[in-house]
Design an enzyme around this catalytic site. Structure first.
Site, mmCIF file in Angstrom:
data_model
loop_
_atom_site.group_PDB
_atom_site.id
_atom_site.type_symbol
_atom_site.label_atom_id
_atom_site.label_comp_id
_atom_site.label_asym_id
_atom_site.label_seq_id
_atom_site.Cartn_x
_atom_site.Cartn_y
_atom_site.Cartn_z
ATOM 1 N N LYS A 59 1.958 -6.023 49.012
ATOM 2 C CA LYS A 59 1.424 -4.662 48.859
ATOM 3 C C LYS A 59 -0.082 -4.712 48.570
ATOM 4 C CE LYS A 59 2.516 -4.597 43.922
ATOM 5 N NZ LYS A 59 3.565 -4.286 42.944
ATOM 6 N N TYR A 98 -31.156 -1.108 35.504
ATOM 7 C CA TYR A 98 -30.959 0.235 34.952
ATOM 8 C C TYR A 98 -30.781 0.185 33.445
ATOM 9 C CZ TYR A 98 -29.917 2.023 39.655
ATOM 10 O OH TYR A 98 -29.985 2.396 40.954
#
Ligand SMILES: *Cc1c(COP(=O)(O)O)cnc(C)c1O
Length: 374
Positions: free
Chosen positions: A40, A266
């Site tokens: 999956k 940042y």
């Protein structure tokens, strides 16, 4: 594109996937159990089609996916194995189940009635809720028997459940779940129904062996990719010898020397304590590097650990390569994997990022190119 041109890529070793699969298969064969290989979520980021092909080559009879869509993708790629769809089906997906020969797990008796009307002839696996309280039917044995009688066009081939805490040996939950399953099974048998196939265990219940839960089959994902979660409490030794099949790499886009006192990235939270050599990597959180690794994670550059300095940004990550002055733009850096004796796996990354290895692997985003090696 080939590896020499990719900015950020993973390499998946088919032979390691195959060896991990055989390790699980051989471990549970002693109890007569077989393997459902869980592919999956694009095989936990490894690429479900290529991984499934490698598993089919090893003789995998059963694969498991989450959704009908994932199952259809495997069929379109020519995968012939039985495919179990585990995370629920939508009412409008009945046609695709038949057309693509997918085997749904059903989670309520209502679904049994629906499939009986819309999908005659289908085989299903019925999941019972033994105490996880997520998917799975919460019903009495007598109600299940009545629903089976009312749905004669559906064949319940499998009876299954799922563990909530199989690596946690401080908890009684696993023993309670096993007891609840056995009790349901014997009630159903007494009332005249025995499923040909029964399955319960995923990786943790195989690795820290709960042999009474191996039953006819085990459903393993994590182990196929080379991982077993750490256990809690007095756990038995893990019996599976598996190795990570995936390495994740990126390239340096720029190298610079910054003076002491420079603020990097940042927010300016990281301040260079001294003159530093910084490499800017061509990968960020949009590629799946957890933002939580900002200022605390590391990668491998030039065969040595190199700390992540400053925040992980969307497409870029800055690292300190003062210890590896030979590194230059275009050079490869390892986010997850091995260089010589130095390695970093998804478990270690997860610990630093405050998450789980599954999340790190599934988080490697679609824009990261996948390459397959032998
Ligand atoms: C994902 C999943 C598995 C596989 O779990 P692993 O821990 O990766 O082995 C098994 N069963 C169900 C129902 C799942 O959702």
């Amino acid at each position: 594109m080939n590896i020499p041109q990719a900015r950020c890529y993973v390499e998946v070793s088919r032979s390691i996937i195959a060896a991990n699969y055989r390790a699980v298969r051989d471990a549970v064969a002693s109890e007569g159990a077989r393997v459902i290989a869980v592919v999956k979520a694009d095989a936990y980021g490894h690429g479900s089609i290529e991984v499934s092909k490698a598993l089919v080559e090893q003789g995998a009879e059963w694969l498991a996916v989450s959704s009908v869509e994932e199952g259809v993708a495997l069929r379109r790629a020519g995968i012939p194995s039985r495919i179990l769809v585990m995370a629920g089906i939508m009412p409008w997906e009945c046609g695709a189940l038949a057309e693509f020969n997918l085997t749904p797990v059903i989670h309520s008796l209502e679904e049994l009635r629906l499939l009986n009307e819309r999908c005659a002839g289908i085989q299903v696996h019925l999941k019972i809720d033994t105490g996880m309280n997520r998917l799975g039917a919460l019903a009495e044995a007598s109600e299940i028997i009545a629903a089976l009688h009312a749905a004669p066009r559906v064949q319940v081939e499998g009876l299954m459940s799922h563990f909530a805490s199989a690596a946690d040996f401080t908890s009684e939950q696993t023993d309670a779940q096993i007891a609840a399953f056995h009790q349901m099974e014997s009630s159903l048998t007494r009332l005249g129904f025995a499923a040909p196939i029964r399955h319960f265990a995923s990786t943790n219940a195989v690795a820290y062996p709960r042999r009474d839960a191996w039953m006819s089959m085990v459903r393993t994902g994590h182990a196929i990719y080379g991982y077993v979660s750490p256990a809690r409490g007095h756990a038995p030794h893990a019996i599976l010898r598996v190795r990570p099949a995936l390495s994740w790499r990126t390239r340096i886009v720029l190298v610079k020397e910054v003076p002491a006192g420079s603020r990097i990235g940042y927010g300016g939270a990281f301040v260079a304590p001294s003159r530093m050599r910084i490499a800017v990597l061509s990968a960020g959180y949009a590629d799946g590097i957890p933002h939580r690794l900002s200022n605390r994670g590391k990668v491998i550059a030039g065969g040595r650990f190199a700390p992540i300095v400053g925040p992980v940004s969307m497409d870029l990550t800055t690292i300190d390569i003062t210890a590896s002055p030979e590194m230059k733009p275009g050079d490869v850096v390892t986010i997850l994997g091995r260089e010589g004796d130095v390695s970093l796996d998804a478990q270690q990354i997860a610990r630093t990022a405050g998450t789980i290895s599954y999340n790190v692997l599934c988080g490697i985003s679609a824009r990261v190119k996948r390459f397959y090696i032998d």
